[in-house]
Design an enzyme around this catalytic site. Structure first.
Site, PDB file in Angstrom:
ATOM      1  N   GLY A   1     -11.191  -1.105   0.606  1.00  0.00           N
ATOM      2  CA  GLY A   1      -9.732  -0.717  -0.128  1.00  0.00           C
ATOM      3  C   GLY A   1     -10.507   0.195  -0.812  1.00  0.00           C
ATOM      4  O   GLY A   1     -10.027   1.568  -0.521  1.00  0.00           O
TER       5      GLY A   1
ATOM      6  N   VAL B   1       0.886  -1.684  -0.133  1.00  0.00           N
ATOM      7  CA  VAL B   1       0.332   0.066   0.253  1.00  0.00           C
ATOM      8  C   VAL B   1       1.301   1.613  -0.099  1.00  0.00           C
ATOM      9  O   VAL B   1       0.265   2.200  -0.464  1.00  0.00           O
ATOM     10  CB  VAL B   1      -0.816  -0.182   0.808  1.00  0.00           C
ATOM     11  CG1 VAL B   1      -1.981   1.614   1.395  1.00  0.00           C
ATOM     12  CG2 VAL B   1      -1.785  -0.964   1.689  1.00  0.00           C
TER      13      VAL B   1
ATOM     14  N   GLU C   1      -9.868   5.719   5.109  1.00  0.00           N
ATOM     15  CA  GLU C   1     -11.365   5.739   3.975  1.00  0.00           C
ATOM     16  C   GLU C   1     -10.307   3.942   3.564  1.00  0.00           C
ATOM     17  O   GLU C   1     -11.266   3.352   3.422  1.00  0.00           O
ATOM     18  CB  GLU C   1     -11.710   7.127   2.930  1.00  0.00           C
ATOM     19  CG  GLU C   1     -12.094   6.335   1.741  1.00  0.00           C
ATOM     20  CD  GLU C   1     -13.712   6.291   2.016  1.00  0.00           C
ATOM     21  OE1 GLU C   1     -14.281   7.669   3.080  1.00  0.00           O
ATOM     22  OE2 GLU C   1     -14.124   5.437   1.636  1.00  0.00           O
TER      23      GLU C   1
ATOM     24  N   LYS D   1     -13.687  -4.514   9.859  1.00  0.00           N
ATOM     25  CA  LYS D   1     -14.299  -3.970   8.733  1.00  0.00           C
ATOM     26  C   LYS D   1     -15.565  -3.661   9.410  1.00  0.00           C
ATOM     27  O   LYS D   1     -16.210  -2.209   8.935  1.00  0.00           O
ATOM     28  CB  LYS D   1     -13.978  -4.303   7.355  1.00  0.00           C
ATOM     29  CG  LYS D   1     -12.451  -3.884   6.703  1.00  0.00           C
ATOM     30  CD  LYS D   1     -12.477  -4.715   5.739  1.00  0.00           C
ATOM     31  CE  LYS D   1     -11.513  -4.622   5.396  1.00  0.00           C
ATOM     32  NZ  LYS D   1     -11.086  -5.747   3.225  1.00  0.00           N
TER      33      LYS D   1
ATOM     34  N   GLU E   1      -4.100 -10.231   3.440  1.00  0.00           N
ATOM     35  CA  GLU E   1      -3.166  -9.894   4.730  1.00  0.00           C
ATOM     36  C   GLU E   1      -1.785 -11.042   4.750  1.00  0.00           C
ATOM     37  O   GLU E   1      -1.566 -11.038   4.200  1.00  0.00           O
ATOM     38  CB  GLU E   1      -4.103 -10.491   5.908  1.00  0.00           C
ATOM     39  CG  GLU E   1      -4.796  -9.393   5.953  1.00  0.00           C
ATOM     40  CD  GLU E   1      -4.839  -7.786   5.409  1.00  0.00           C
ATOM     41  OE1 GLU E   1      -4.035  -6.840   6.483  1.00  0.00           O
ATOM     42  OE2 GLU E   1      -5.414  -7.311   5.168  1.00  0.00           O
TER      43      GLU E   1
ATOM     44  N   ILE F   1     -12.713   1.873  -2.586  1.00  0.00           N
ATOM     45  CA  ILE F   1     -14.517   1.954  -2.741  1.00  0.00           C
ATOM     46  C   ILE F   1     -15.012   3.023  -1.566  1.00  0.00           C
ATOM     47  O   ILE F   1     -14.528   3.035  -0.247  1.00  0.00           O
ATOM     48  CB  ILE F   1     -15.433   1.132  -1.928  1.00  0.00           C
ATOM     49  CG1 ILE F   1     -15.040  -0.670  -2.876  1.00  0.00           C
ATOM     50  CG2 ILE F   1     -16.608   0.938  -1.841  1.00  0.00           C
ATOM     51  CD1 ILE F   1     -15.852  -1.620  -2.761  1.00  0.00           C
TER      52      ILE F   1
ATOM     53  N   GLY G   1      -0.969 -10.034  -4.299  1.00  0.00           N
ATOM     54  CA  GLY G   1      -1.356  -9.047  -2.891  1.00  0.00           C
ATOM     55  C   GLY G   1      -2.201  -8.376  -2.634  1.00  0.00           C
ATOM     56  O   GLY G   1      -2.442  -7.569  -1.759  1.00  0.00           O
TER      57      GLY G   1
ATOM     58  N   LYS H   1      -7.088  -0.877   9.031  1.00  0.00           N
ATOM     59  CA  LYS H   1      -7.904  -1.169   9.867  1.00  0.00           C
ATOM     60  C   LYS H   1      -7.904  -2.019  11.349  1.00  0.00           C
ATOM     61  O   LYS H   1      -9.016  -2.114  12.247  1.00  0.00           O
ATOM     62  CB  LYS H   1      -9.005  -2.430   9.183  1.00  0.00           C
ATOM     63  CG  LYS H   1      -8.251  -3.707   8.318  1.00  0.00           C
ATOM     64  CD  LYS H   1      -8.115  -3.273   6.810  1.00  0.00           C
ATOM     65  CE  LYS H   1      -6.941  -3.999   6.732  1.00  0.00           C
ATOM     66  NZ  LYS H   1      -6.637  -4.806   5.335  1.00  0.00           N
TER      67      LYS H   1
ATOM     68  N   GLY I   1      -5.761  -4.716  -3.255  1.00  0.00           N
ATOM     69  CA  GLY I   1      -5.032  -4.596  -4.175  1.00  0.00           C
ATOM     70  C   GLY I   1      -4.423  -2.611  -3.942  1.00  0.00           C
ATOM     71  O   GLY I   1      -4.777  -1.950  -3.348  1.00  0.00           O
TER      72      GLY I   1
END
Ligand code: HSE
Length: 416
Positions: free
Chosen positions: A132, A15, A127, A203, A188, A134, A185, A103, A301
């Site tokens: 991800g 990320v 966010e 989440k 976790e 969205i 990818g 998270k 991703g």
């Protein structure tokens, strides 16, 4: 033009590298959106990246980031709840905004970190922590703020949705599908967090806390994962008109308490969630004004997640020293605002194994009343699958405990 908006990224993994890549690719447009010059000043990681075009801005000491007054926003994409917690707290206490995809940390410490951000006129944004790429956090706390939220449910984990899709559509084994998800990818660092439901649980805690205003801790949520789902269950479900999906849900009950559950469910093929495949996530939110809205997109991703992180960075740079007022109250772990899942009604798909299993049908009917039996091609004689009526779950379990005296309970999966 006011001072340059300097950003630091903590953690140069999937990320983190996606965040740097996307931010720099769209830098000119981002500067216009922010309304002033901005840029990534540091990338903090314990590793060196001698081949990276960003090797000159890699730093190893957190204090460099913390003590640089020019750093306004920090993206914490290191993950976990130890260093990340300590770093985030100290950055917020210094008035630096923090954005994150972490998270685990938001689910464990969100109320506290949001309070610290508020006290220091900076923001803690997350966010990227759910869904991800969205947009779901902002819609809940901004666009849907005029509603009383009644329920949120959805497919919140890309890895498990990818695995289940491969099992359902390609009859791929669980292990092969997991390996593929790791290579891509999505998973976790410890993929048990995906397949055992912990990631989806974190989440739904975040979404529920945001929507209902009080911290829902992971230990308050009943959770089960997908490791015990077999291709036989997939086949029975298909024959009855369902697909199996890992669903997280939080719902306001008539007495004002909440139900919060993460588990695999049989979703009717006619439901929109049933056609959400591969790494895609979809989250359905029901509000008293808006009715049902559905959010859909890539739930994991590198670049989809980076898209949400960069969006948060931009928002922070635009609102420096103001803080974006996201907030929920803390709660204590022994509070009972989330009800015991066993007290909630459910219809259950059950698969049992016993010699001449069909001979148990009269006993099954006597226990549960009208059940729906399901067939599959070449069903072995020692297997029986059925769907119970909608009953309080503890009553279903009591009946299954009696049935377990003459049969093995091989599967038990809630209906959506
Ligand atoms: N492992 C997570 C998933 C990553 O598969 O959804 C995104 O949170």
């Amino acid at each position: 033009m006011s001072s340059k908006g300097n950003v630091a990224v903590i953690g140069y993994g999937v990320v983190g590298s996606g965040t740097v890549e996307l931010f720099n690719k769209n830098l000119e447009a981002i500067k216009k959106k922010v309304g002033r010059d901005c840029g990534i000043k540091y990338i903090l990681d314990i590793r060196d990246f001698p081949e990276s075009p960003y090797k000159d801005i890699i730093v190893h000491d957190f204090e460099t980031v913390l003590n640089d007054d020019e750093i306004e926003v920090v993206a914490e994409v290191v993950g976990g709840t130890t260093f990340a917690y300590d770093y985030t707290k100290r950055l917020l206490e210094k008035g630096k905004s923090v954005v994150t995809s972490n998270k685990a940390l938001v689910a464990a410490k969100g109320a506290e970190l949001l309070r610290i951000a508020r006290e220091h006129n900076c923001s803690y944004l997350f966010e990227a922590s759910v869904g991800g790429g969205i947009p779901i956090i902002r819609p809940i706390y901004k666009c849907l703020a005029g509603n009383e939220i009644q329920q949120i449910s959805g497919i919140l984990n890309g890895t498990t949705n990818f695995i289940l899709t491969k099992m359902i559509k390609d009859s791929m084994s669980f292990e092969d599908a997991l390996k593929l998800a790791q290579q891509l990818g999505y998973a976790e660092a410890d993929p048990s967090a995906d397949v055992e439901g912990d990631d989806a649980c974190r989440k739904i805690c975040i979404l529920g806390s945001l929507a209902f205003g009080k911290h829902i801790y992971p230990s308050m949520v009943h959770k089960s994962g997908i490791t015990r789902i077999t291709l036989d269950d997939v086949e029975y479900a298909a024959n009855a008109g369902y697909v199996i999906k890992l669903i997280g849900s939080v719902k306001k009950l008539s007495d004002g308490s909440l139900s919060a559950i993460v588990c695999p469910r049989l979703v009717p093929k006619s439901n929109m969630l049933a056609s959400v495949d591969e790494v895609y996530n979809a989250i359905s939110v029901t509000g008293d004004g808006v009715g049902d809205v559905l959010f859909y997109g890539q739930g994991a991703g590198k670049l989809p997640t980076a898209s949400a992180v960069v969006g948060d960075i931009i928002d922070c740079l635009k609102h420096i020293h103001k803080g974006l007022n996201i907030f929920w109250e803390d709660s204590s772990l022994d509070e009972k605002f989330v009800v015991r899942y066993k007290d909630i009604n459910a219809s259950m798909y059950v698969r049992i194994k016993a010699d001449n299993a069909a001979a148990l049908k009269p006993a099954v009917s006597e226990m549960f009343g009208k059940v729906m039996y399901i067939e599959r091609e070449n069903r072995p004689d020692d297997e029986l699958a059925f769907i119970t009526p909608n009953m309080v779950e503890s009553d279903i379990d009591a009946d299954l405990a009696v049935l377990a005296e003459s049969a093995e309970i091989a599967s038990k999966i809630r209906l959506f």
